[in-house]
Structures are given as C-alpha cells and as structure tokens.
Design a protein around this motif. Structure first.
Motif, PDB file in Angstrom:
ATOM      1  N   PRO A  71       0.648  -1.350  -0.054  1.00  0.00           N
ATOM      2  CA  PRO A  71       0.242  -0.324   0.506  1.00  0.00           C
ATOM      3  C   PRO A  71       0.439   0.974  -0.109  1.00  0.00           C
ATOM      4  N   PRO A  72       0.602   2.018  -1.106  1.00  0.00           N
ATOM      5  CA  PRO A  72       1.124   3.695  -1.079  1.00  0.00           C
ATOM      6  C   PRO A  72       1.140   4.071   0.579  1.00  0.00           C
ATOM      7  N   ARG A  73       2.319   4.642   0.923  1.00  0.00           N
ATOM      8  CA  ARG A  73       2.299   5.953   2.051  1.00  0.00           C
ATOM      9  C   ARG A  73       1.749   7.042   1.742  1.00  0.00           C
ATOM     10  N   VAL A  74       0.991   8.044   2.599  1.00  0.00           N
ATOM     11  CA  VAL A  74       1.416   9.739   1.565  1.00  0.00           C
ATOM     12  C   VAL A  74       0.763   9.625   3.250  1.00  0.00           C
ATOM     13  N   ALA A  75       1.908  11.369   3.633  1.00  0.00           N
ATOM     14  CA  ALA A  75       2.152  11.756   4.852  1.00  0.00           C
ATOM     15  C   ALA A  75       1.832  13.172   4.059  1.00  0.00           C
ATOM     16  N   LEU A  76       0.467  13.574   5.129  1.00  0.00           N
ATOM     17  CA  LEU A  76       0.287  14.702   5.069  1.00  0.00           C
ATOM     18  C   LEU A  76       0.240  15.621   6.312  1.00  0.00           C
ATOM     19  N   SER A  77       1.092  16.625   5.971  1.00  0.00           N
ATOM     20  CA  SER A  77       1.189  18.308   6.786  1.00  0.00           C
ATOM     21  C   SER A  77       0.474  19.196   6.610  1.00  0.00           C
ATOM     22  N   LEU A  78      -0.580  19.594   6.383  1.00  0.00           N
ATOM     23  CA  LEU A  78      -2.101  20.525   6.510  1.00  0.00           C
ATOM     24  C   LEU A  78      -2.510  21.017   7.558  1.00  0.00           C
ATOM     25  N   GLY A  79      -3.175  22.159   7.157  1.00  0.00           N
ATOM     26  CA  GLY A  79      -4.160  22.689   8.064  1.00  0.00           C
ATOM     27  C   GLY A  79      -5.314  22.399   8.221  1.00  0.00           C
ATOM     28  N   ASN A  80      -6.195  23.113   8.202  1.00  0.00           N
ATOM     29  CA  ASN A  80      -7.674  22.994   7.614  1.00  0.00           C
ATOM     30  C   ASN A  80      -8.582  23.394   6.464  1.00  0.00           C
ATOM     31  N   ARG A  81      -7.751  22.600   5.189  1.00  0.00           N
ATOM     32  CA  ARG A  81      -8.144  23.637   4.351  1.00  0.00           C
ATOM     33  C   ARG A  81      -9.135  22.342   3.186  1.00  0.00           C
ATOM     34  N   ALA A  82      -9.341  22.656   2.137  1.00  0.00           N
ATOM     35  CA  ALA A  82     -10.605  22.046   1.973  1.00  0.00           C
ATOM     36  C   ALA A  82      -9.687  20.466   0.829  1.00  0.00           C
ATOM     37  N   GLU A  83      -8.426  20.992   0.773  1.00  0.00           N
ATOM     38  CA  GLU A  83      -7.416  19.681  -0.267  1.00  0.00           C
ATOM     39  C   GLU A  83      -7.582  18.666   1.251  1.00  0.00           C
ATOM     40  N   LEU A  84      -7.909  18.396   2.318  1.00  0.00           N
ATOM     41  CA  LEU A  84      -7.614  17.422   3.154  1.00  0.00           C
ATOM     42  C   LEU A  84      -8.612  16.314   2.884  1.00  0.00           C
ATOM     43  N   PRO A  85      -9.818  16.751   3.052  1.00  0.00           N
ATOM     44  CA  PRO A  85     -10.880  15.561   2.992  1.00  0.00           C
ATOM     45  C   PRO A  85      -9.989  15.370   1.433  1.00  0.00           C
ATOM     46  N   ALA A  86     -10.097  15.716   0.630  1.00  0.00           N
ATOM     47  CA  ALA A  86     -10.054  15.420  -0.706  1.00  0.00           C
ATOM     48  C   ALA A  86      -9.048  13.964  -1.347  1.00  0.00           C
ATOM     49  N   LEU A  87      -7.661  14.542  -0.169  1.00  0.00           N
ATOM     50  CA  LEU A  87      -6.900  13.883  -0.278  1.00  0.00           C
ATOM     51  C   LEU A  87      -6.695  12.669   0.876  1.00  0.00           C
ATOM     52  N   PHE A  88      -7.409  12.837   1.943  1.00  0.00           N
ATOM     53  CA  PHE A  88      -8.019  11.664   2.483  1.00  0.00           C
ATOM     54  C   PHE A  88      -8.622  10.610   1.917  1.00  0.00           C
ATOM     55  N   PHE A  89      -9.906  10.972   0.964  1.00  0.00           N
ATOM     56  CA  PHE A  89     -10.360  10.092   0.609  1.00  0.00           C
ATOM     57  C   PHE A  89     -10.320   9.575  -0.763  1.00  0.00           C
ATOM     58  N   GLY A  90      -9.428   9.885  -1.589  1.00  0.00           N
ATOM     59  CA  GLY A  90      -8.235  10.267  -2.912  1.00  0.00           C
ATOM     60  C   GLY A  90      -7.634   8.691  -2.678  1.00  0.00           C
ATOM     61  N   ILE A  91      -6.542   9.099  -0.981  1.00  0.00           N
ATOM     62  CA  ILE A  91      -5.912   7.624  -0.995  1.00  0.00           C
ATOM     63  C   ILE A  91      -6.449   6.600   0.019  1.00  0.00           C
ATOM     64  N   VAL A  92      -7.551   6.943   0.815  1.00  0.00           N
ATOM     65  CA  VAL A  92      -7.810   5.421   0.850  1.00  0.00           C
ATOM     66  C   VAL A  92      -8.658   4.931   0.003  1.00  0.00           C
ATOM     67  N   ALA A  93      -9.253   5.402  -0.853  1.00  0.00           N
ATOM     68  CA  ALA A  93     -10.193   4.816  -1.687  1.00  0.00           C
ATOM     69  C   ALA A  93      -8.783   3.989  -3.335  1.00  0.00           C
ATOM     70  N   ALA A  94      -7.904   4.538  -3.189  1.00  0.00           N
ATOM     71  CA  ALA A  94      -7.052   3.912  -4.083  1.00  0.00           C
ATOM     72  C   ALA A  94      -6.305   3.044  -2.855  1.00  0.00           C
ATOM     73  N   GLY A  95      -6.088   2.731  -1.584  1.00  0.00           N
ATOM     74  CA  GLY A  95      -5.895   1.062  -0.878  1.00  0.00           C
ATOM     75  C   GLY A  95      -4.887   1.591  -0.338  1.00  0.00           C
ATOM     76  N   GLY A  96      -4.144   3.153  -0.183  1.00  0.00           N
ATOM     77  CA  GLY A  96      -3.749   3.759   0.407  1.00  0.00           C
ATOM     78  C   GLY A  96      -3.618   3.547   2.203  1.00  0.00           C
ATOM     79  N   ILE A  97      -2.505   4.497   2.455  1.00  0.00           N
ATOM     80  CA  ILE A  97      -2.193   4.109   4.008  1.00  0.00           C
ATOM     81  C   ILE A  97      -2.230   6.211   3.905  1.00  0.00           C
ATOM     82  N   VAL A  98      -2.843   6.967   4.406  1.00  0.00           N
ATOM     83  CA  VAL A  98      -2.717   7.658   5.507  1.00  0.00           C
ATOM     84  C   VAL A  98      -1.917   8.145   6.432  1.00  0.00           C
ATOM     85  N   GLY A  99      -1.212   8.942   6.281  1.00  0.00           N
ATOM     86  CA  GLY A  99      -0.091   9.608   7.682  1.00  0.00           C
ATOM     87  C   GLY A  99      -0.915  10.944   7.941  1.00  0.00           C
ATOM     88  N   LEU A 100      -1.193  11.276   9.200  1.00  0.00           N
ATOM     89  CA  LEU A 100      -1.564  12.280   9.837  1.00  0.00           C
ATOM     90  C   LEU A 100      -0.456  13.021  10.491  1.00  0.00           C
TER      91      LEU A 100
END
Length: 499
Positions: A71-100
């Motif tokens: 599973p791809p691992r993607v680390a997110l260092s984001l504040g409260n931005r509209a991109e965060l929900p899009a990235l969260f759902f995109g990563i999990v939809a692709a079977g990846g792992i979100v690192g917050l």
C-alpha cells in the motif's frame, strides 16, 4: 467468560459495513446529489461533484505510487484546508495509507514521525493543491480488502511517548455504521467541525458527515466567536468538538447574545462536560441532544452518554452500538459488578496496534478484546463509570487515587469551571494529591472549601492537599488540556496557590 455488557441497539436501513471501500459511502452520496454542498470553508463552497473529481485525481496519483503490491504511504502535513478531505478519500480509495502529521509540530517532531511512517509521498500546505491538480482525471474507485490499513495516526498514549496507531478500512466502516445508528446524521444535516482535521475527532467528524451526504462546515482555524455566529445564523444542526472548544463557543454566544435555533445534536469527546456546561448549553438550544462519548484512538467508540437517556451525571454512559464491555482484574479474571476493573472492549472497530517499536504501554489485545488500561466499574443499571487510567494513578500515603474521579467532583463545585488532578512529590505522602482549577466567572473558593466539598462526596484521602488556580488553559493541538504542562506549571511555582 468475563461478565460483559452488550445491549441490543436498533439499526437503521442500509449498512456501511457492506461497502467494498471506505470511500464508497462518500461516492454514493455524490451520486445522490452531486450539486449539494459538501464542504464550506469560510466563503468557499465545494460541491459533492467537485470534491469527487478531486478525490479521483488524488486516487490516480496515489495508485501510481504503488510498488510491489505494498500500500502506498502518503504523509499529510496540512492545516484545515479543502484539500485534506479530498486527499484523505483519494488515498484510502486507492488502497493507500494516510499518515496524519500536525503542521504545528516542531521540525524534530515531524522528522521523528516521518522516520516512523516512511512515506512514499509527503504533501504539505504548500504542495497539496498543486499535486492534486497535476493528476489525471477519470480514475475509478476500486474494491479494497477491508483488512487493508488506511490510517496511521499519532497519539501520546498512557505515558506521553508518541505512538503511531494503525487502523484498517473495515474498522472504520464499522465505526461509521455504529455512529450512524447512534448519531443519525443524514443528508439534511449541516455539520460544524471547528477543530483541526489532523486530529481524530475533527477528521472523523468530517468523514462521517461526508459519508452521510451532509454539508460539513470547517473553520481554517478555531475561532469561538465565528463558530457561535455560524451556529446562530447558518442552520448548523450538528456540532462536533472537544469540551474546551464548546466552553469557548458558549462564552462567545453569551457575550454576543446568540442562540442556536437549528442545533439538533452536540457530539463531544476528549473529557467529560461539567454540569454547568450542560446547563449553559441547554439555555441556548434546549432541544439539542448532548452526545458525549468515551473512546480512544486505538479502540474507537466505547460508550455513549446521551442527554436523552437519563444516564447518571458521573457516568460515561452505556456501551456504544456494536460494543461489548468486560471489566477484569489484572490477571484477566472478571470482576463483580459494582467493583472497578480494567475496561476491555470487543467490537469491529478496534485498531491493528502500533507501527514500529513502542514502550510496551498503551493498547493491548487478547483474544479479540482490546484495552488501553482504563479502570472503571459498571453499576446495576449498566452505566459505565471511569476512575482513571493505570498510568495516571496517584499513590498518596500508600493509597491509590485515580485523578478522573476527583476531577469530576471538583467540576461539580459551583465555583469551578475545570480541574486537573495529579500528584506532586512530597517527603511525607510520597505524592501529595494536587489540583489545578479554573474558576467560573469571577468566583473563587478556599482550599478548605474545596477539600470539604470533596470529602462530602469521596473518601477523605481523595481530597486534594494542594490546590492551584490558573487563569490560562494550556491546550494540545487537538484542543484538549495539556495536562503535563499544567502539572509542570504547578511544580515550578508558576501558578497561584489557593490558601
């Protein structure tokens, strides 16, 4: 077999647990109403259809990172931005792992988290939007094994040493199903999540709302006055937050003369609400249900105290939907009802443990049951009460005291808004039971008054021997009280002593 509590709970039509991907409930919500507002950040509105397009682009980019089936691992260092929900759902939809990762962390904290997580990609506030826009459109959400890990979050656990806990997709699908039954959020709801999305409560509140087809309002940064204004004028039906934020919002609302006419439910976690907070909230929105849940990052939901169910004020409620509780001695044998024991939990919502090496404290699993070391007891009516966590226990004069029990009594004092209890080194007592209090309004009390208040409600040795008063409340990034900082202030003489 230990005594368990697992009440039957009603279920609603449909099921999230039948989904083949954690992003599927959100995608289905898009199909029902693509033009419906999904996210509102200040003056910016993102529709469900637009958000899905961003999710698909993110999913395409994450899929391209896959190597050797891992599973791809993607680390997110984001504040409260509209991109965060899009990235969260995109990563999990692709079977990846979100690192917050919290963008407020120091450079050394971020480096340590990255060393533990070892991401294939690290996106920040400066790079996230551009990266999404650069990915191809038209990608389709595939089926994913429910045992696939999707989230690595960081928690201080019981000892203050950060741990990276792991959750799999099936555990969060079960969590969404359980909260759908208990909270009932739907397409006609407007959910305000004022806290940071990089922390569990804020992230889950947003994901839960978007999975249900609701509109989720998010503040770029917590602002109590702005949150009170949104509650008063924007038709907000659901508020998801920690107690310290709720108190700030109530202060702002009372100062500005605001009421919350549309609010149906307040979902709160992180600490128990003081009785006075319930009274103040009821005055502003008497028809809103207050839903306080007890849980942990590693366990998810454990119990729920609803203002509509008549639970005792000092309890954390009854088992959450889909949860079984077992109270046990240290050797694993069951305790008699009414006596304290370690709280063990069985549900489909448990984590997969920790990533990397740990100090051995924190989450443990045995035979499908999990615990984080909390102690509690269940009364004859099935209500769970917590007395503390193993790592928090204070031994004073050879007797064991759990701070949570004393804090609850202090919060009920008419002059006390909030309290933190701990031990301070003492040559006679070993640890002298001590408390830091924040006064309510302009009120105050004496040490003798507070000790008498506690002794009337607890055993005498559980009354604090030292009390300090604080004006400011140090908070963690998630909005909880920074207990270690409070104790250090008291220990170093940085607080006013209550005589």
């Amino acid at each position: 077999m230990p005594e368990t509590v697992a009440p039957d709970r009603p279920t609603l039509a449909g099921s999230y647990t039948g989904a083949d991907n954690l992003a599927r409930p959100f995608a289905l919500a898009v199909g029902r109403a693509p033009g419906h507002p999904a996210l509102i950040f200040g003056d910016e509105m993102v529709s469900y259809g637009t958000l899905l397009n961003q999710v698909r682009r993110a999913g395409a980019g994450v899929s391209a990172l896959r190597r050797d089936g891992a599973p791809p691992r993607v680390a997110l260092s984001l504040g409260n931005r509209a991109e965060l929900p899009a990235l969260f759902f995109g990563i999990v939809a692709a079977g990846g792992i979100v690192g917050l990762l919290d963008p407020k962390w120091s450079a050394s904290q971020t480096a340590a988290a990255l060393e533990t997580f070892r991401p294939d990609l690290h996106l920040t506030t400066d790079t996230a939007a551009g990266w999404i826009a650069a990915q191809p459109a038209g990608w389709s959400i595939p089926a994913v094994d429910p045992q696939t890990p999707f989230l690595v979050g960081f928690t201080s656990g019981t000892t203050g040493r950060p741990k990276a806990f792991i959750r799999n997709q099936g555990s969060w699908l079960a969590t969404l199903e359980a909260s759908r039954v208990e909270f009932g959020i739907g397409t006609d709801d407007i959910v305000l999540v004022p806290g940071p999305l990089v922390h569990g409560l804020g992230l889950y509140g947003a994901v839960e709302g978007l999975s249900a087809g609701a509109t989720v309002r998010v503040q770029p940064k917590f602002d109590a006055a702005d949150a009170a204004a949104q509650l008063a004028t924007c038709g907000v039906t659901t508020l998801v937050l920690v107690p310290t934020m709720l108190v700030g919002i109530l202060d702002a609302a009372e100062r500005d003369g605001r009421r919350f006419p549309a609010l149906r439910r307040v979902v709160c976690s992180g600490a128990k609400l003081a009785p006075a907070v319930h009274e103040r909230l009821s005055a502003l929105c008497p028809d809103a249900a207050v839903l306080e849940y007890y849980g942990a990052s590693e366990l998810s939901f454990v119990s729920l105290r609803s203002s509509r169910e008549g639970a005792p004020a000092d309890s954390v409620g009854r088992p959450f939907h889909g949860v079984e509780l077992s109270l046990r001695e240290h050797d694993g044998t069951p305790v008699e009802r009414g006596r304290p024991g370690t709280v063990w939990v069985r549900s489909g919502m448990l984590s997969d443990g920790y990533l990397g090496t740990t100090d051995g404290a924190g989450y443990r699993e045995q035979g499908g049951w999990g615990t984080v070391g909390d102690y509690g007891w269940i009364d004859d009516d099935g209500w769970l009460r917590l007395v503390g966590r193993a790592g928090d226990m204070v031994i004073t004069g050879g007797l064991n005291v759990y701070p949570a029990e004393v804090e609850a009594v202090l919060r009920a004092h008419p002059m006390v808004a909030e309290a933190v209890v701990f031990g301070l080194p003492d040559p006679y007592w070993g640890d002298a039971l001590s408390a830091v209090v924040w006064w309510r309004g302009n009120g105050c009390a004496t040490l003798a008054d507070l000790r008498h208040w506690c002794q009337e409600r607890l055993e005498a040795y559980k009354a604090p021997r030292r009390v300090f008063a604080a004006a400011d409340m140090p908070l963690t990034g998630s909005g909880k009280i920074a207990r270690a900082d409070v104790r250090e202030l008291a220990k170093s003489g940085g607080l006013e002593v209550v005589e």
